[in-house]
Structure formats: C-alpha cells, structure tokens
Scaffold this motif. Structure first.
Motif, mmCIF file in Angstrom:
data_model
loop_
_atom_site.group_PDB
_atom_site.id
_atom_site.type_symbol
_atom_site.label_atom_id
_atom_site.label_comp_id
_atom_site.label_asym_id
_atom_site.label_seq_id
_atom_site.Cartn_x
_atom_site.Cartn_y
_atom_site.Cartn_z
ATOM 1 N N THR A 284 0.740 -1.151 0.074
ATOM 2 C CA THR A 284 0.073 0.076 -0.096
ATOM 3 C C THR A 284 1.015 1.154 0.095
ATOM 4 O O THR A 284 2.102 1.110 0.453
ATOM 5 C CB THR A 284 -0.892 0.182 1.559
ATOM 6 O OG1 THR A 284 -1.805 1.215 1.414
ATOM 7 C CG2 THR A 284 -0.241 0.196 2.495
ATOM 8 N N ASP A 285 0.482 2.524 -0.279
ATOM 9 C CA ASP A 285 1.133 3.625 -0.589
ATOM 10 C C ASP A 285 0.188 4.790 -0.183
ATOM 11 O O ASP A 285 -0.890 5.057 -0.823
ATOM 12 C CB ASP A 285 1.813 3.751 -1.917
ATOM 13 C CG ASP A 285 2.582 4.918 -2.058
ATOM 14 O OD1 ASP A 285 2.860 5.531 -0.702
ATOM 15 O OD2 ASP A 285 2.813 5.298 -3.098
ATOM 16 N N LEU B 131 2.134 1.350 6.870
ATOM 17 C CA LEU B 131 2.949 1.105 5.684
ATOM 18 C C LEU B 131 4.127 0.194 5.851
ATOM 19 O O LEU B 131 4.370 -0.875 5.132
ATOM 20 C CB LEU B 131 3.706 2.211 5.005
ATOM 21 C CG LEU B 131 2.709 3.414 4.582
ATOM 22 C CD1 LEU B 131 3.350 4.621 4.384
ATOM 23 C CD2 LEU B 131 2.390 3.041 2.977
ATOM 24 N N ASP C 293 3.530 -3.405 4.027
ATOM 25 C CA ASP C 293 4.981 -3.539 2.782
ATOM 26 C C ASP C 293 5.839 -4.561 3.250
ATOM 27 O O ASP C 293 6.517 -5.324 2.701
ATOM 28 C CB ASP C 293 5.084 -1.947 2.287
ATOM 29 C CG ASP C 293 4.151 -1.300 1.562
ATOM 30 O OD1 ASP C 293 3.005 -1.751 1.629
ATOM 31 O OD2 ASP C 293 4.435 -0.256 1.223
ATOM 32 N N SER D 276 10.403 -0.921 -5.321
ATOM 33 C CA SER D 276 9.989 0.418 -5.826
ATOM 34 C C SER D 276 11.267 1.075 -6.194
ATOM 35 O O SER D 276 12.158 1.162 -5.485
ATOM 36 C CB SER D 276 8.871 1.199 -5.158
ATOM 37 O OG SER D 276 8.639 2.422 -5.928
ATOM 38 N N SER E 260 10.854 4.150 -5.507
ATOM 39 C CA SER E 260 10.847 4.714 -4.294
ATOM 40 C C SER E 260 11.731 4.190 -3.036
ATOM 41 O O SER E 260 11.845 4.616 -2.057
ATOM 42 C CB SER E 260 9.697 4.942 -3.873
ATOM 43 O OG SER E 260 8.642 5.903 -4.625
ATOM 44 N N ARG F 144 6.389 11.272 1.297
ATOM 45 C CA ARG F 144 6.138 9.894 1.461
ATOM 46 C C ARG F 144 7.382 9.123 2.148
ATOM 47 O O ARG F 144 7.724 8.035 1.573
ATOM 48 C CB ARG F 144 5.929 9.288 0.000
ATOM 49 C CG ARG F 144 4.755 9.649 -0.521
ATOM 50 C CD ARG F 144 4.777 9.670 -2.191
ATOM 51 N NE ARG F 144 4.666 8.121 -2.610
ATOM 52 C CZ ARG F 144 4.838 7.657 -3.552
ATOM 53 N NH1 ARG F 144 5.542 8.370 -4.425
ATOM 54 N NH2 ARG F 144 4.837 6.361 -3.971
ATOM 55 N N TYR G 116 6.704 5.333 3.036
ATOM 56 C CA TYR G 116 6.848 4.232 1.805
ATOM 57 C C TYR G 116 8.420 4.255 1.217
ATOM 58 O O TYR G 116 8.718 2.995 1.161
ATOM 59 C CB TYR G 116 6.034 5.055 0.918
ATOM 60 C CG TYR G 116 5.902 4.046 -0.414
ATOM 61 C CD1 TYR G 116 5.098 3.030 -0.471
ATOM 62 C CD2 TYR G 116 6.321 4.452 -1.722
ATOM 63 C CE1 TYR G 116 4.967 2.179 -1.668
ATOM 64 C CE2 TYR G 116 6.367 3.650 -2.908
ATOM 65 C CZ TYR G 116 5.486 2.455 -2.618
ATOM 66 O OH TYR G 116 5.355 1.763 -3.908
ATOM 67 N N ASN G 117 8.953 5.304 1.387
ATOM 68 C CA ASN G 117 10.488 5.265 0.897
ATOM 69 C C ASN G 117 11.089 4.196 1.969
ATOM 70 O O ASN G 117 11.855 3.389 1.501
ATOM 71 C CB ASN G 117 11.036 6.656 1.177
ATOM 72 C CG ASN G 117 10.712 7.693 0.095
ATOM 73 O OD1 ASN G 117 10.443 8.694 0.356
ATOM 74 N ND2 ASN G 117 10.167 7.143 -1.152
ATOM 75 N N LYS H 164 9.904 0.597 1.277
ATOM 76 C CA LYS H 164 10.482 -0.053 0.138
ATOM 77 C C LYS H 164 11.627 -0.144 -0.064
ATOM 78 O O LYS H 164 12.493 -1.190 -0.295
ATOM 79 C CB LYS H 164 9.771 0.718 -1.177
ATOM 80 C CG LYS H 164 8.387 0.694 -1.453
ATOM 81 C CD LYS H 164 8.003 -1.053 -1.541
ATOM 82 C CE LYS H 164 6.631 -0.971 -1.967
ATOM 83 N NZ LYS H 164 6.132 -2.277 -2.345
ATOM 84 N N ILE I 76 -4.297 6.733 -4.086
ATOM 85 C CA ILE I 76 -3.426 7.633 -3.632
ATOM 86 C C ILE I 76 -3.893 9.091 -3.837
ATOM 87 O O ILE I 76 -3.836 9.932 -2.695
ATOM 88 C CB ILE I 76 -1.870 7.400 -3.845
ATOM 89 C CG1 ILE I 76 -1.451 6.059 -3.794
ATOM 90 C CG2 ILE I 76 -1.148 8.478 -3.362
ATOM 91 C CD1 ILE I 76 -0.133 5.705 -4.315
#
Length: 264
Positions: free
Chosen positions: A93-94, A111, A115, A142, A144, A152, A155-156, A159, A196
């Motif tokens: 998810t993001d 996250l 993730d 990703s 990312s 973000r 998320y960074n 990932k 998103i």
C-alpha cells in the motif's frame, strides 16, 4: 510458452494491477497460481477469469500483515500442495503522509506493517515449502526504495527495507537453491494511483508525468509481469540478490531540464 509448466506459484496482492497481470501471465505459462489478497470479491473475479481461460488458479483471502492469518495460509498450502516453487511478494500500500515531523504514526505503522512486515511474514512462513526443491522469490520494491519522494518517507523507508531484505534473503538461501530478487517499478498504471491521489489529481499527474519520463508515459502492469516471469523462470537461473528497475528510464537521469525543453 510453458516456462512455468507444473510450477506452483503464490502471488500476494493478486486482485488488481501488477499482481493480477502476473497471475494471468503465470497461468498462461503453465503454473498453478495461488492468488492471495484481502479484497475478496475482486480476488474471486481474477481466479474465475483465469479458470475460464483454462488456467489453474485458486483464491485465498489473506492479510499479509497479520501473522496468524499468514500462518494459516501457509498451513493450508502445505496441506493442499505440499510445496511451492515461486513466491511473488507483491502486496503493498502507499499513502502520502507529509513531512516527517507531521507524519502520522499510525500511517507509518500501516506502511511498515503491510509493505515490509508483510513481505517478511509471507517469506518466513512459505520458504519452508521451498527448501526441499528450491525455487524463486520475487519481492516488489519500487524506485521509491532507491530514491526519495516528497511527503512519502514511510513508503520510502518500507520499500528501501524490501530492497535490502531481498539481498539478505538471497545470501541466506542461495545454497538451498532458492533465488531471491526484487523489482523496482516506476509509476505504473494501476488502481493504486487514483487511490493515492484521487481521480482528478491522478489525471493531472499522468499528464505531467509524460513530460518528465524519458519514454513519455506510465508503465503498464503487463510490462512489469513480464519481468517477474523472467525472474521466476529458469531464464534467470544465475540471477539472485538483484533488483531490476522498470521505470522507462526515469532513474537514469539527474535533471529533467533539457528533457522538459525538448517536449515544449
């Protein structure tokens, strides 16, 4: 064709986007596809479509962030199939969260849970089903996870963790005949994009992206699925511990100025 004949493949996040495209491609290549997701209705539709086309697929409804659910999932597969050959850790998810000092802790935790923890949990409990005969694991990271995005950081971080977790897994299991690699997609045309940004903002983003992407477009899920197939098959038999960037060349430059001018 038949590059995955008689193989048993698990795909998480298989109800749409990259997961759905990969499930369909794996089926066409001869695999039995075990499709896992939390979206029950969409998952049923994907499996039904694969079966209607003559493929072998089954739906499982799994929250990859829930240890007990993942253990149940692994035990069910062990009972029904005894082993797996391929695992595609695709679920994720993001969501934007703002600058770090403003970042909601619950979003950060979500996250990391879905993730990064999800990739860890599914791998931890399904790898024992690969140890006797080897196989291939592909993690979905990703771009990312290689570079940063505004607002973000969660998320960074998640990932980026997947990217390096992939290397650790590859070292741990190379002598067991299990190859572990990851993909690093750029922006891909999937339902997550509108989730998103919202539909209107997503439309504006797509128009803007055409100006900064070297190929002038977003990628599509089928293009990602083809790379996952390569990593899952014997075509990549001497590849492990790697990440493959699939972003239309977006990460290949440092400044988009002249590229922007060339489109004016």
């Amino acid at each position: 064709m038949n590059r995955l004949k008689s193989k048993v493949a698990v795909i998480t996040g298989a109800s749409s986007g990259i997961g759905k495209a990969t499930a369909e491609l794996f089926s066409k290549e001869g695999a039995t596809v075990l499709c896992a997701d939390i979206k029950e209705e969409k998952m049923r539709d994907v499996v039904k479509d694969i079966q209607s086309s003559g493929g072998d697929a089954k739906a499982y409804f799994v929250d990859v962030s829930d240890e007990h659910k993942v253990v149940e999932f692994a035990n069910q597969i062990k009972e029904e199939y005894g082993y797996i050959d391929i695992l595609f850790n695709n679920a994720g998810t993001d969501t934007e969260g703002g600058k770090l000092h403003e970042y909601p802790i619950e979003l950060w935790d979500k996250l990391m849970s879905v993730d990064l923890r999800g990739t860890f949990l599914v791998s931890k409990f399904l790898i024992p089903l690969m140890l006797n005969k080897g196989g291939s694991i592909i993690n979905n990271s990703s771009v990312s996870g290689l570079a940063a995005d505004l607002d973000r950081s969660g998320y960074n971080a998640a990932k980026g963790g997947i990217t390096n977790l992939t290397r650790a897994m590859a070292i741990d299991y190379a002598r067991d005949g299990i190859r572990v690699n990851c993909i690093a997609p750029g922006t891909i045309e999937t339902p997550l994009l509108n989730d998103i940004m919202g539909e209107e903002a997503g439309k504006k983003f797509r128009q803007a992206y055409e100006w900064v992407d070297p190929m002038g477009r977003l990628g599509n899920p089928e293009e990602i699925a083809s790379v996952v197939l390569f990593l899952a098959s014997e075509d990549s038999s001497y590849v492990t511990g790697e990440y493959i960037t699939i972003d239309g060349g977006h990460m290949a430059y440092t400044w988009a100025g002249k590229l922007l001018n060339s489109r004016l």
